[in-house]
Design a protein around this motif. Sequence first.
Motif, PDB file in Angstrom:
ATOM      1  N   UNK A  89       0.799  -1.224   0.000  1.00 39.47           N
ATOM      2  CA  UNK A  89       0.000   0.000   0.000  1.00 39.47           C
ATOM      3  C   UNK A  89       0.832   1.275   0.000  1.00 39.47           C
ATOM      4  N   UNK A  90       2.090   1.188   0.463  1.00 45.46           N
ATOM      5  CA  UNK A  90       2.967   2.360   0.479  1.00 45.46           C
ATOM      6  C   UNK A  90       3.225   2.901  -0.919  1.00 45.46           C
ATOM      7  N   UNK A  91       3.038   2.050  -1.953  1.00 46.17           N
ATOM      8  CA  UNK A  91       3.255   2.518  -3.322  1.00 46.17           C
ATOM      9  C   UNK A  91       2.022   3.214  -3.886  1.00 46.17           C
ATOM     10  N   UNK A  92       1.009   3.436  -3.024  1.00 49.29           N
ATOM     11  CA  UNK A  92      -0.064   4.343  -3.372  1.00 49.29           C
ATOM     12  C   UNK A  92      -1.185   3.760  -4.199  1.00 49.29           C
ATOM     13  N   UNK A  93      -1.091   2.486  -4.571  1.00 46.63           N
ATOM     14  CA  UNK A  93      -2.164   1.924  -5.383  1.00 46.63           C
ATOM     15  C   UNK A  93      -3.180   1.234  -4.468  1.00 46.63           C
ATOM     16  N   UNK A  94      -2.902   0.024  -4.052  1.00 45.45           N
ATOM     17  CA  UNK A  94      -3.861  -0.707  -3.232  1.00 45.45           C
ATOM     18  C   UNK A  94      -3.074  -1.524  -2.222  1.00 45.45           C
ATOM     19  N   UNK A  95      -3.632  -1.668  -1.022  1.00 42.19           N
ATOM     20  CA  UNK A  95      -2.939  -2.463  -0.016  1.00 42.19           C
ATOM     21  C   UNK A  95      -3.171  -3.953  -0.278  1.00 42.19           C
ATOM     22  N   UNK A  96      -2.143  -4.758  -0.179  1.00 41.62           N
ATOM     23  CA  UNK A  96      -2.301  -6.212  -0.216  1.00 41.62           C
ATOM     24  C   UNK A  96      -1.540  -6.779   0.976  1.00 41.62           C
ATOM     25  N   UNK A  97      -2.239  -7.417   1.898  1.00 45.73           N
ATOM     26  CA  UNK A  97      -1.531  -7.997   3.038  1.00 45.73           C
ATOM     27  C   UNK A  97      -0.687  -9.178   2.603  1.00 45.73           C
ATOM     28  N   UNK A  98       0.487  -9.304   3.192  1.00 46.62           N
ATOM     29  CA  UNK A  98       1.425 -10.368   2.817  1.00 46.62           C
ATOM     30  C   UNK A  98       2.089 -10.942   4.050  1.00 46.62           C
ATOM     31  N   UNK A  99       2.511 -12.178   3.921  1.00 45.44           N
ATOM     32  CA  UNK A  99       3.354 -12.788   4.948  1.00 45.44           C
ATOM     33  C   UNK A  99       4.353 -13.678   4.225  1.00 45.44           C
ATOM     34  N   UNK A 100       5.586 -13.676   4.710  1.00 43.03           N
ATOM     35  CA  UNK A 100       6.581 -14.454   3.989  1.00 43.03           C
ATOM     36  C   UNK A 100       7.803 -14.810   4.804  1.00 43.03           C
ATOM     37  N   UNK A 101       8.588 -15.714   4.230  1.00 43.24           N
ATOM     38  CA  UNK A 101       9.805 -16.215   4.879  1.00 43.24           C
ATOM     39  C   UNK A 101      10.972 -16.086   3.909  1.00 43.24           C
ATOM     40  N   UNK A 102      12.125 -15.768   4.449  1.00 44.58           N
ATOM     41  CA  UNK A 102      13.329 -15.672   3.655  1.00 44.58           C
ATOM     42  C   UNK A 102      14.379 -16.602   4.250  1.00 44.58           C
ATOM     43  N   UNK A 103      14.847 -17.559   3.443  1.00 45.12           N
ATOM     44  CA  UNK A 103      15.868 -18.492   3.916  1.00 45.12           C
ATOM     45  C   UNK A 103      17.256 -17.948   3.573  1.00 45.12           C
ATOM     46  N   UNK A 104      18.135 -17.924   4.561  1.00 42.23           N
ATOM     47  CA  UNK A 104      19.500 -17.461   4.338  1.00 42.23           C
ATOM     48  C   UNK A 104      20.364 -18.629   3.869  1.00 42.23           C
ATOM     49  N   UNK A 105      20.393 -18.804   2.551  1.00 40.49           N
ATOM     50  CA  UNK A 105      20.971 -20.021   2.004  1.00 40.49           C
ATOM     51  C   UNK A 105      22.466 -20.127   2.281  1.00 40.49           C
ATOM     52  N   UNK A 106      23.172 -18.988   2.300  1.00 42.06           N
ATOM     53  CA  UNK A 106      24.614 -19.054   2.532  1.00 42.06           C
ATOM     54  C   UNK A 106      24.916 -19.541   3.948  1.00 42.06           C
ATOM     55  N   UNK A 107      24.085 -19.130   4.902  1.00 43.03           N
ATOM     56  CA  UNK A 107      24.286 -19.603   6.272  1.00 43.03           C
ATOM     57  C   UNK A 107      23.915 -21.078   6.391  1.00 43.03           C
ATOM     58  N   UNK A 108      22.846 -21.466   5.717  1.00 44.13           N
ATOM     59  CA  UNK A 108      22.464 -22.887   5.708  1.00 44.13           C
ATOM     60  C   UNK A 108      23.589 -23.707   5.080  1.00 44.13           C
ATOM     61  N   UNK A 109      24.166 -23.164   4.009  1.00 47.12           N
ATOM     62  CA  UNK A 109      25.292 -23.820   3.353  1.00 47.12           C
ATOM     63  C   UNK A 109      26.443 -24.033   4.332  1.00 47.12           C
ATOM     64  N   UNK A 110      26.754 -22.996   5.119  1.00 48.54           N
ATOM     65  CA  UNK A 110      27.848 -23.085   6.088  1.00 48.54           C
ATOM     66  C   UNK A 110      27.615 -24.219   7.087  1.00 48.54           C
ATOM     67  N   UNK A 111      26.357 -24.409   7.473  1.00 46.86           N
ATOM     68  CA  UNK A 111      26.042 -25.491   8.414  1.00 46.86           C
ATOM     69  C   UNK A 111      26.114 -26.857   7.740  1.00 46.86           C
ATOM     70  N   UNK A 112      25.624 -26.948   6.514  1.00 49.11           N
ATOM     71  CA  UNK A 112      25.558 -28.253   5.842  1.00 49.11           C
ATOM     72  C   UNK A 112      26.901 -28.673   5.265  1.00 49.11           C
TER      73      UNK A 112
END
Lengths: 466, 466
Positions: A324-347
């Motif tokens: 909604x900050x871009x002035x058109x229409x609000x769309x509620x969202x929820x999401x996850x971001x995986x830190x692949x480089x850190x996961x890589x370091x563990x694996x």
Amino acid sequence: MSRSSVQLKTPKGTRDWVGDDLLLRENIFKTITDVFKRHGGTPLDTPVFELKEILSEKYGEDSRLMYDLEDQGGEICSLRFDLTVPFARWLAMNGNVTHIKRYQIAKVYRRDQPAIARGRLREFHQCDFDIAGVYDPMIPDAEILCVIAEVFEALGLDITIKVNHRRILDGVFSVAGVSDEKIRSISSAVDKLDKMPWDDVKKEMQEKGLSDEVADQVGGYVRCSGNIFDMLANLKSNEKLTANEEVSAGIADMSLLALYLRAFGIEQQVSFDCSLARGLDYYSGLIFEVITRSSGEPEPGSNKTSTNQVGSIAAGGRYDNLVGMYGKRPIPCVGISFGVDRIFTILQPTPEKGSKISSATSRNLDVYVMAIGGKEFDGFLLERMALIRRLWKAGIRAEYMAKVKPKSLQQFKASIGVPLAVIVGQDELAAGQVRLKVFRPEADEEKDSGQLISVDNLVEEVKKLL
Amino acid sequence: MSRSSVQLKTPKGTRDWVGDDLLLRENIFKTITDVFKRHGGTPLDTPVFELKEILSEKYGEDSRLMYDLEDQGGEICSLRFDLTVPFARWLAMNGNVTHIKRYQIAKVYRRDQPAIARGRLREFHQCDFDIAGVYDPMIPDAEILCVIAEVFEALGLDITIKVNHRRILDGVFSVAGVSDEKIRSISSAVDKLDKMPWDDVKKEMQEKGLSDEVADQVGGYVRCSGNIFDMLANLKSNEKLTANEEVSAGIADMSLLALYLRAFGIEQQVSFDCSLARGLDYYSGLIFEVITRSSGEPEPGSNKTSTNQVGSIAAGGRYDNLVGMYGKRPIPCVGISFGVDRIFTILQPTPEKGSKISSATSRNLDVYVMAIGGKEFDGFLLERMALIRRLWKAGIRAEYMAKVKPKSLQQFKASIGVPLAVIVGQDELAAGQVRLKVFRPEADEEKDSGQLISVDNLVEEVKKLL
């Protein structure tokens, strides 16, 4: 001897990847995207740089870490800082999209202090899965936590998902006496409690203008964590807190979430942590952060935890106001971001863990799980969740309608193109059964209500038909 | 009504990719990397930006199209312009690597005039395969052309590979009377002959300081193309040209190449085009460019070709001096870069073509093709090429030693970890046979010289054992 004056290196905080390392990383990507696809995700790819004004005022104190492109005549651009803001920009630009599960794997850029051995780089990959659109409260949020659980099951890592709620946190600050304009800045101090001892955090809060008394009161509230049901009981018993509108709205959300997590059978992996704050400005509801079980346990004789070695390996939350900050229409969202480089370091030390790859490659769905009933029916949301979780766990690509009481027609529409439906109904459920229906273009859909199967045989029966 | 002042768009010359488009593009990537893996390629991933001095003086006139990062205190960096220079930088940094086939798929950045509908963007993907190291002349070059043929076979596109040689081109300029310091600039004018009529190119050459006479002489030499054997015969019959050292060295290379292309059975897809010049400064030997058959044919009533619609869809060449420019050690290289966005533009209307995907996913090799013989043996290079081409064409991952007369011990060393070997010997070949050997760790290698099979059954017999 001829010697070049050119420094032979990659820029600070960046590295090359080659051979097996890269193949392991691609295995991780594939394992993660297989889970995303199983959940009906659509891929998105955005440019590596955005107009600077698109990125402005989205990241709070961290904005100073943004890489800017030189003004070479034309537009002013910056390298992307995360994948969430470009997704929000894309949603704002594409008015026809009201609901989407999108995933994106790409590099992001932050001029932070690098620590390459710990997987902390200035150029690093994020691997995002977000659900956008209006749904009944906390249902997409719970699916995101389920995606997290499945990704780390597939990767063979024991994890804890720390959760909190921005409205509870902000309400708690208010009740403790923090003024509104100081909330985001105090929030960012509190967020450091997993990396710094309480005394240092308190000092930072005092430097940011809190009195000794207010700082201590904040400390008293935020320094507790544990099982989500226990924590909710605690919060609800504190009348000073529940009297606050924000806290009470947050408690309502978290109570729903606790139910849904139990239905998915993943509540044991979740810890309600009142100190979790997340640095970014745009979160508005549930927030979460994933740490590995081993790395999350305190080291003996230290008040820090070894989480510091790697930090969180995935993080996200609900951001209902960003689009909604871009002035058109609000769309509620929820999401996850995986830190692949850190996961890589563990694996990395045990690369065989990276090879637990599902064989799913097409993004189409296998099964749609739906509920059908008369006027009085309750929608069987918890039951649908438990059922679909069985399917997901077995590697089957399945979706369901994220509504408490979905309409039959809407569910049938949503299942178009999906070969199988699992249909939940009152009488069948009472007998421990569901209907398993094969969609055939030529069939008379009215007459074919599907085959009755025992819930215990669900996965087996579905697999027979795929 | 609330309206944001923010422009909702991606930066000029960039675009978002979503859903099916992205899945098609990934199919193209997978089809191409499968071919790369079949040829023993190792993946490499480098940062999106490099130190500016690493990129300086590599791209001739095109350098002005580079995106620079703002000086925010610290190092001065630019976005990568191609994948070749970062590969050369990586080779220069990693002294232990003397021979490698590396592939990389990544976005590159050029502030060129965009034409999105024709697949010409400022942010676009390149998909590179390069062979680095000292080998016998033109053998890696021929393998690169073979990789090109296989990639487009797999993608279902009819193509022509235009080839030329920088030393022939430069020699021709000398013979025509172009002074040494004008050669690169005249070369870049000649390179436009596929996009501009001769008169315009001539005008550009005159503006760059050529006399009418010299320009016409250049035009006479460069405006011819055709079958590589015919063209070589033509060149060899021109004593004025063959007297030039550069031309004659180029002819020697091209004569070898012609033989190797015939051994691979791909000479019909190759056209020797004397006007092909390639803009980049770093090429030193063979250069090539791929156009689609349909798009390469002249439109009736036009002296332009419809190639202009998309331009070349892959291009590359030999660059023997680039790695040495970093002052450590020279490593000769030859490589190809596929323009995936342009290929996408061609495949888009008939997406089913994008789905011709090989099933190979591991990067390990299946077969090593080697030749064994006594002091007098000739190395059977052409025979090994014909054999390995059969394997590659059948989707089998195979490698061989790129030497005219490889030593037995070296070949056995190179085949370590490969499960199968195809062994070529004088007597067997005379009988239309080769030996097919299974490497078993526990076996007595001396005693097991492999099973005799008919060359005609090679693919069938190998597949039985995989």
